[in-house]
Design an enzyme around this catalytic site. Structure first.
Site, PDB file in Angstrom:
ATOM      1  CG  HIS A 279      -0.430  -2.200  -2.781  1.00 34.00           C
ATOM      2  ND1 HIS A 279      -0.263  -2.651  -1.500  1.00 34.00           N
ATOM      3  CD2 HIS A 279       0.325  -2.998  -3.574  1.00 34.00           C
ATOM      4  CE1 HIS A 279       0.564  -3.681  -1.510  1.00 34.00           C
ATOM      5  NE2 HIS A 279       0.929  -3.915  -2.751  1.00 34.00           N
ATOM      6  CG  ASP A 337       2.599  -5.325 -10.748  1.00 35.90           C
ATOM      7  OD1 ASP A 337       3.830  -5.432 -10.883  1.00 35.90           O
ATOM      8  OD2 ASP A 337       1.931  -6.035  -9.982  1.00 35.90           O
TER       9      ASP A 337
HETATM   10  N1  ACO Z   1     -10.142   0.869  -9.744  1.00 42.66           N
HETATM   11  C1  ACO Z   1     -11.275   1.426  -9.259  1.00 42.66           C
HETATM   12  N2  ACO Z   1     -11.638   1.419  -7.965  1.00 42.66           N
HETATM   13  C2  ACO Z   1     -10.827   0.806  -7.104  1.00 42.66           C
HETATM   14  C3  ACO Z   1      -9.613   0.193  -7.521  1.00 42.66           C
HETATM   15  C4  ACO Z   1      -9.282   0.250  -8.889  1.00 42.66           C
HETATM   16  N3  ACO Z   1      -8.147  -0.299  -9.344  1.00 42.66           N
HETATM   17  N4  ACO Z   1      -8.992  -0.346  -6.453  1.00 42.66           N
HETATM   18  C5  ACO Z   1      -9.766  -0.083  -5.399  1.00 42.66           C
HETATM   19  N5  ACO Z   1     -10.881   0.607  -5.780  1.00 42.66           N
HETATM   20  C6  ACO Z   1     -11.919   1.158  -4.908  1.00 42.66           C
HETATM   21  C7  ACO Z   1     -12.879   0.091  -4.405  1.00 42.66           C
HETATM   22  O1  ACO Z   1     -13.979  -0.073  -5.294  1.00 42.66           O
HETATM   23  C8  ACO Z   1     -13.275   0.658  -3.072  1.00 42.66           C
HETATM   24  O2  ACO Z   1     -14.185   1.709  -3.310  1.00 42.66           O
HETATM   25  P1  ACO Z   1     -15.382   1.997  -2.225  1.00 42.66           P
HETATM   26  O3  ACO Z   1     -14.681   2.410  -0.967  1.00 42.66           O
HETATM   27  O4  ACO Z   1     -16.169   3.087  -2.860  1.00 42.66           O
HETATM   28  O5  ACO Z   1     -16.132   0.706  -2.083  1.00 42.66           O
HETATM   29  C9  ACO Z   1     -11.990   1.311  -2.565  1.00 42.66           C
HETATM   30  O6  ACO Z   1     -11.269   1.667  -3.756  1.00 42.66           O
HETATM   31  C10 ACO Z   1     -11.124   0.423  -1.699  1.00 42.66           C
HETATM   32  O7  ACO Z   1     -10.874  -0.753  -2.425  1.00 42.66           O
HETATM   33  P2  ACO Z   1     -10.701  -2.200  -1.789  1.00 42.66           P
HETATM   34  O8  ACO Z   1     -11.256  -3.212  -2.743  1.00 42.66           O
HETATM   35  O9  ACO Z   1     -11.207  -2.198  -0.385  1.00 42.66           O
HETATM   36  O10 ACO Z   1      -9.137  -2.327  -1.726  1.00 42.66           O
HETATM   37  P3  ACO Z   1      -8.367  -3.661  -1.483  1.00 42.66           P
HETATM   38  O11 ACO Z   1      -7.286  -3.325  -0.544  1.00 42.66           O
HETATM   39  O12 ACO Z   1      -9.264  -4.792  -1.105  1.00 42.66           O
HETATM   40  O13 ACO Z   1      -7.806  -4.015  -2.939  1.00 42.66           O
HETATM   41  C11 ACO Z   1      -6.409  -4.160  -4.814  1.00 42.66           C
HETATM   42  C12 ACO Z   1      -6.518  -3.737  -3.351  1.00 42.66           C
HETATM   43  C13 ACO Z   1      -6.840  -5.638  -4.983  1.00 42.66           C
HETATM   44  C14 ACO Z   1      -4.947  -4.044  -5.258  1.00 42.66           C
HETATM   45  C15 ACO Z   1      -7.328  -3.238  -5.658  1.00 42.66           C
HETATM   46  O14 ACO Z   1      -6.917  -1.893  -5.505  1.00 42.66           O
HETATM   47  C16 ACO Z   1      -7.350  -3.632  -7.122  1.00 42.66           C
HETATM   48  O15 ACO Z   1      -8.151  -4.502  -7.509  1.00 42.66           O
HETATM   49  N6  ACO Z   1      -6.506  -2.990  -7.973  1.00 42.66           N
HETATM   50  C17 ACO Z   1      -6.398  -3.351  -9.359  1.00 42.66           C
HETATM   51  C18 ACO Z   1      -5.539  -4.601  -9.519  1.00 42.66           C
HETATM   52  C19 ACO Z   1      -4.079  -4.327  -9.283  1.00 42.66           C
HETATM   53  O16 ACO Z   1      -3.501  -3.403  -9.841  1.00 42.66           O
HETATM   54  N7  ACO Z   1      -3.460  -5.207  -8.466  1.00 42.66           N
HETATM   55  C20 ACO Z   1      -2.002  -5.120  -8.201  1.00 42.66           C
HETATM   56  C21 ACO Z   1      -1.712  -5.038  -6.773  1.00 42.66           C
HETATM   57  S1  ACO Z   1      -0.010  -4.657  -6.559  1.00 42.66           S
HETATM   58  C22 ACO Z   1       0.837  -6.128  -6.637  1.00 42.66           C
HETATM   59  O17 ACO Z   1       0.328  -7.201  -6.590  1.00 42.66           O
HETATM   60  C23 ACO Z   1       2.308  -5.959  -6.807  1.00 42.66           C
END
Ligand code: ACO
Length: 402
Positions: A279, A337
């Site tokens: 998140h 979710d």
């Molecule tokens: N699976 C694997 N790796 C992940 C995931 C994931 N679901 N989410 C984040 N990471 C990793 C990234 O690759 C990054 O790794 P790094 O530091 O080695 O480069 C690190 O964790 C930080 O991730 P960011 O992309 O900087 O996090 P951001 O805050 O931009 O993204 C998001 C948040 C979009 C929710 C992301 O975690 C994601 O894509 N999750 C999956 C989709 C999801 O479940 N979305 C629902 C959100 S909740 C809602 O809308 C109610």
């Protein structure tokens, strides 16, 4: 990154903040989040207390009007919603313009947008009474629109709302009843569904709410603003995550393949992410996820589904990810979710409806944020700036010389 673009001279200073990671775009008195501590309050009330004790319409009243309703206010609010649950008869034709396999979110964007043409009396966004009627219309009609988008998909007749039912039960009735058979509400499932709605009702300035505010800041009518919010919610990084989670579980297919998908999620050369994990704001367990996790087990118990292979797979994925150093070190916990998708699946709701249901819940937050913004006489049109990286000034070259 904060970059001062000092050479812009008369334009002053700008901050460059891609993804708005550290930019507050508005004041709001609606929702408070502390991502580090895992706190979520609506108008000061912890989400745990609201999810335990309220129904969705009480929470909607709280978001919209700032206070939980007393007994009389609750009756008046509920009865006002009931007056608006039906759709204009001609709106059925808007549905019929779509292919039968149209995604419910595509249909919702169009039908809610079309409401601007059916209710032009709500165009005066500076009039508090008009805003109030728009809010009631949206809260009342969005469940009907969502349920009918499903009925249209499966080729069944549209089912009219039954106003003696509660908000969640009425939605289930419009989804699952047919002209031949009534829907028998199950109180545990109805309570779980109300909880999904409460937990998704608002979440301060996320992508879709910011979209509603940005569109609304130009004075656009409320139905156009909510249609824009639905469009923003649709993406898999936002509201589309619940649908994407279940699609992912289906793709994994068997517990023996979890390791393969965990490895893909960790592989930086692979764009695959574990859907339903992580998140932007919560760097601790999402408080909504903790509540939904409990509800998830209640629903699986009620329906005797704990041994269903899909749900066993989900629980095993959760366990492995919570122990894996990659996810633990990045604080990538299952989000709300992940669990709400499982609950809705267990209730017999198809994956394609998950984000539509998120939209119907978030309508309460969107319309409250939109009303708050329009009540602020000092609000300005939203107009972000940019860091221009294109060519410098150059002279035009005629076509024959290019
Ligand atoms: N699976 C694997 N790796 C992940 C995931 C994931 N679901 N989410 C984040 N990471 C990793 C990234 O690759 C990054 O790794 P790094 O530091 O080695 O480069 C690190 O964790 C930080 O991730 P960011 O992309 O900087 O996090 P951001 O805050 O931009 O993204 C998001 C948040 C979009 C929710 C992301 O975690 C994601 O894509 N999750 C999956 C989709 C999801 O479940 N979305 C629902 C959100 S909740 C809602 O809308 C109610």
């Amino acid at each position: 990154d904060v970059i001062d673009i000092r050479n812009l001279g008369k334009y002053g200073y700008f901050t460059y903040d891609p993804g708005f990671m550290s930019t507050a775009a508005c004041n709001s008195a609606i929702t408070f989040i502390d991502g580090e501590e895992g706190l979520l309050y609506y108008r000061g009330y912890p989400i745990e207390q609201l999810a335990e004790n309220c129904d969705f319409l009480e929470v909607s009243h709280l978001l919209l009007h700032g206070e939980l309703p007393d007994h009389n206010q609750r009756e008046a609010f509920t009865s006002a919603i009931r007056q608006h649950t039906m759709l204009h008869d001609q709106m059925a034709d808007v549905f019929r313009g779509f292919r039968r396999d149209a995604h419910p979110m595509a249909v919702m964007i169009a039908v809610i947008g079309a409401m601007a043409a059916f209710y032009p009396d709500n165009n005066d966004v500076n009039n508090p009474e008009s805003r109030q009627v728009a809010a009631m219309r949206l809260l009342a009609k969005v469940p009907t629109v969502a349920a009918w988008s499903y009925k249209y998909n499966v080729g069944q007749p549209f089912i009219q709302p039954k106003n003696k039912l509660g908000y969640a039960e009425n939605f289930m009735h419009m989804m699952f009843a047919t002209p031949c058979e009534d829907y028998e509400p199950n109180p545990i499932l109805a309570k779980a569904f109300e909880r999904i709605l409460i937990l998704h009702a608002d979440h301060e300035q996320n992508a879709s709410t910011s979209t509603v505010r940005l569109v609304g800041s130009s004075g656009a009518n409320p139905f156009a603003c909510i249609a824009a919010g639905i469009a923003s919610l649709w993406g898999p990084s936002h509201g589309g995550a619940n649908e994407a989670t279940l699609n992912m579980l289906e793709e994994i297919g068997d517990i023996s393949r979890i390791g393969e998908f965990i490895n893909r999620a960790k592989d930086k050369t692979d764009s695959f992410r574990l859907m339903g994990f992580g998140h932007r704001v919560y760097r601790n367990m999402d408080p909504r996820a903790s509540i939904m996790r409990k509800t998830c087990h209640e629903v699986l118990n009620e329906l005797g589904l704990h041994d269903d292979p899909m749900f066993k797979l989900a629980m095993q994925l959760e366990k492995i990810a919570l122990e894996d150093d990659y996810f633990v070190s990045r604080k990538l916990y299952p989000n709300v979710d992940f669990y709400s998708g499982i609950v809705m699946r267990a209730m017999g709701i198809p994956n394609s409806m998950f984000t539509a249901i998120f939209a119907l819940a978030r309508t309460a937050g969107w319309i409250s944020q939109w009303s708050e913004m329009n009540a602020d006489t000092e609000q300005k049109i939203g107009r972000p700036r940019q860091l221009y990286l294109g060519p410098e000034r150059r002279e035009f070259v005629p076509l024959h010389q290019r």
